[in-house]
Motif scaffolding. Structure first.
Motif, PDB file in Angstrom:
ATOM      1  N   ILE A 129     -22.459 -75.773  -4.120  1.00 50.66           N
ATOM      2  CA  ILE A 129     -21.014 -75.629  -4.331  1.00 50.66           C
ATOM      3  C   ILE A 129     -20.575 -76.443  -5.544  1.00 50.66           C
ATOM      4  O   ILE A 129     -19.837 -75.956  -6.419  1.00 50.66           O
ATOM      5  CB  ILE A 129     -20.245 -76.071  -3.070  1.00 50.66           C
ATOM      6  N   ILE A 130     -21.023 -77.708  -5.614  1.00 50.54           N
ATOM      7  CA  ILE A 130     -20.610 -78.586  -6.708  1.00 50.54           C
ATOM      8  C   ILE A 130     -21.185 -78.103  -8.041  1.00 50.54           C
ATOM      9  O   ILE A 130     -20.512 -78.156  -9.081  1.00 50.54           O
ATOM     10  CB  ILE A 130     -21.027 -80.039  -6.416  1.00 50.54           C
TER      11      ILE A 130
ATOM     12  N   PHE B 260     -13.937 -73.947 -18.440  1.00 55.42           N
ATOM     13  CA  PHE B 260     -12.475 -73.871 -18.462  1.00 55.42           C
ATOM     14  C   PHE B 260     -11.813 -75.246 -18.635  1.00 55.42           C
ATOM     15  O   PHE B 260     -10.603 -75.371 -18.453  1.00 55.42           O
ATOM     16  CB  PHE B 260     -11.967 -73.216 -17.176  1.00 55.42           C
ATOM     17  N   ASP B 261     -12.613 -76.253 -18.968  1.00 58.15           N
ATOM     18  CA  ASP B 261     -12.092 -77.610 -19.171  1.00 58.15           C
ATOM     19  C   ASP B 261     -11.261 -78.055 -17.968  1.00 58.15           C
ATOM     20  O   ASP B 261     -10.126 -78.518 -18.096  1.00 58.15           O
ATOM     21  CB  ASP B 261     -11.252 -77.670 -20.453  1.00 58.15           C
ATOM     22  N   ALA B 262     -11.834 -77.912 -16.797  1.00 57.49           N
ATOM     23  CA  ALA B 262     -11.120 -78.208 -15.544  1.00 57.49           C
ATOM     24  C   ALA B 262     -11.672 -79.473 -14.890  1.00 57.49           C
ATOM     25  O   ALA B 262     -12.745 -79.970 -15.238  1.00 57.49           O
ATOM     26  CB  ALA B 262     -11.244 -77.028 -14.582  1.00 57.49           C
ATOM     27  N   GLN B 263     -10.915 -80.004 -13.938  1.00 56.82           N
ATOM     28  CA  GLN B 263     -11.340 -81.145 -13.137  1.00 56.82           C
ATOM     29  C   GLN B 263     -11.985 -80.642 -11.846  1.00 56.82           C
ATOM     30  O   GLN B 263     -11.516 -79.690 -11.243  1.00 56.82           O
ATOM     31  CB  GLN B 263     -10.143 -82.029 -12.770  1.00 56.82           C
ATOM     32  N   VAL B 264     -13.045 -81.328 -11.414  1.00 54.59           N
ATOM     33  CA  VAL B 264     -13.696 -81.002 -10.150  1.00 54.59           C
ATOM     34  C   VAL B 264     -13.294 -82.032  -9.099  1.00 54.59           C
ATOM     35  O   VAL B 264     -13.464 -83.232  -9.298  1.00 54.59           O
ATOM     36  CB  VAL B 264     -15.229 -80.971 -10.288  1.00 54.59           C
TER      37      VAL B 264
ATOM     38  N   TYR C 258     -23.049 -86.482  -8.958  1.00 54.69           N
ATOM     39  CA  TYR C 258     -22.696 -85.404  -9.891  1.00 54.69           C
ATOM     40  C   TYR C 258     -21.701 -85.865 -10.958  1.00 54.69           C
ATOM     41  O   TYR C 258     -21.097 -85.048 -11.650  1.00 54.69           O
ATOM     42  CB  TYR C 258     -22.116 -84.216  -9.120  1.00 54.69           C
ATOM     43  N   GLY C 259     -21.531 -87.179 -11.084  1.00 54.61           N
ATOM     44  CA  GLY C 259     -20.651 -87.707 -12.121  1.00 54.61           C
ATOM     45  C   GLY C 259     -19.177 -87.430 -11.883  1.00 54.61           C
ATOM     46  O   GLY C 259     -18.402 -87.317 -12.834  1.00 54.61           O
ATOM     47  N   ILE C 260     -18.789 -87.321 -10.623  1.00 51.51           N
ATOM     48  CA  ILE C 260     -17.390 -87.057 -10.269  1.00 51.51           C
ATOM     49  C   ILE C 260     -16.738 -88.358  -9.823  1.00 51.51           C
ATOM     50  O   ILE C 260     -17.285 -89.093  -8.992  1.00 51.51           O
ATOM     51  CB  ILE C 260     -17.291 -86.002  -9.148  1.00 51.51           C
ATOM     52  N   SER C 261     -15.555 -88.660 -10.355  1.00 52.24           N
ATOM     53  CA  SER C 261     -14.851 -89.902 -10.035  1.00 52.24           C
ATOM     54  C   SER C 261     -14.446 -89.932  -8.564  1.00 52.24           C
ATOM     55  O   SER C 261     -14.068 -88.905  -7.984  1.00 52.24           O
ATOM     56  CB  SER C 261     -13.611 -90.036 -10.911  1.00 52.24           C
TER      57      SER C 261
END
Length: 312
Positions: free
Chosen positions: A176-177, A187-191, A235-238
């Motif tokens: 999913i991630i 799309f230059d979006a935030q995950v 996954y490098g997500i804050s």
């Protein structure tokens, strides 16, 4: 997530506006992927005309198909794109979801893209029975699209399950991630990640007088937060983009999606039937009735559609 090379777009025969096709073109543009627009049609009255021979009925069906092919050709003129190949297929079939899935399997498509209906009065997305079947039975990802743009710096919300440590759930979380990361880059979006965890069982508090419900609840919350943040970090997500909330997933996911004004929710669907589907599959079905944004449904690795098994 593998590169999207072949996209199957389900056309809405009742409209000249095709949000699913517009979204597919956005997805295909960076890689010059090919798009096939697909229309499944059926009219029971043609099958009930007993005074006609089988040959005559077939000729009438082919006439209807030709009319729809001409309509599609005219429709596609408005979506012309020099860098993307767009083909069309129109078939006669009495069960749309079966024809879509069978076409996706036979053509080795990477994703199915289909529009949904926005109900103006309720301001919600109305999903059709075909949508339900595609989510449960399609072996490839299914993107259900509403009529809106994906703005730059939009938000993609991943619904993950950290309540179980079994390998299948962990693998699906990662899948999913990974899909979200690929789309976010395009799309230059935030995950963002979202997880709902169960509240304190009422019967425990009643049956055990010394049971500390508050401590129990805090322990569960911290455990879920730690697992979500650990997954995000990989996954490098804050951690600022991690949302952990007490409640059922079908309640928590739409709530966070609304708070974030998310453009897309990504979740996993198991595709089971019977009792296990009632326990597992219904989360996705409850969620899509409550969100007002696009939804990407993903199957676990190794999933086989019942239609694949029927044809094997």
């Amino acid at each position: 997530m593998k590169e999207l090379k072949k996209l199957l777009v389900v056309i809405d025969p009742t409209s000249d506006v095709q949000p699913a096709l517009a979204r597919a073109i956005e997805l295909a543009s960076p890689t010059n992927a090919s798009i096939t627009v697909f229309l499944s049609i059926f009219d029971f009255s043609y099958e009930m005309t007993s005074i006609l021979s089988g040959h005559e009925r077939e000729a009438m069906r082919q006439g209807v198909i030709a009319q729809r092919q001409a309509w599609l050709a005219e429709l596609l003129e408005g979506y012309a794109n020099d860098s993307i190949s767009i083909e069309s297929d129109v078939i006669w079939h009495n069960r749309p979801f079966e024809s879509i899935i069978q076409h996706a399997i036979a053509g080795n498509f990477d994703i199915i893209v289909k529009g949904t209906h926005l109900h103006d009065k309720l301001k919600s997305v109305i999903f059709t029975p075909t949508d339900w079947h595609l989510m449960r039975k399609a072996p490839v990802p299914v993107l259900l699209v509403k009529d809106h743009d994906w703005p730059v710096a939009g938000k993609i919300l991943c619904a993950i399950n950290v309540g179980s440590e079994d390998d299948d759930h962990q693998t699906l979380n990662g899948k999913i991630i990974e899909h979200a990361k690929v789309l976010a880059e395009q799309f230059d979006a935030q995950v963002h990640l979202v997880n709902g965890y169960p509240g304190t069982p009422v019967n425990l508090a009643i049956e055990l007088p010394d049971f500390d419900a508050h401590t129990y609840g805090e322990t569960i919350r911290m455990q879920h937060e730690q697992r979500v943040c650990y997954l995000a970090n990989g996954y490098g997500i804050s951690s600022d983009f991690c949302h952990v909330k007490e409640g059922l997933p079908e309640d928590v996911i739409p709530e966070i999606a609304r708070q974030l004004d998310a453009e897309l929710v990504i979740l996993g669907t198991v595709g089971r039937t019977g009792f296990s589907a009632a326990l597992i599959g219904n989360t996705a079905e409850h969620v899509i009735d409550s969100i007002n944004c696009d939804l990407l449904a993903i199957k676990p690795d190794g999933y086989r559609s019942p239609l694949e098994e029927d044809n094997s």
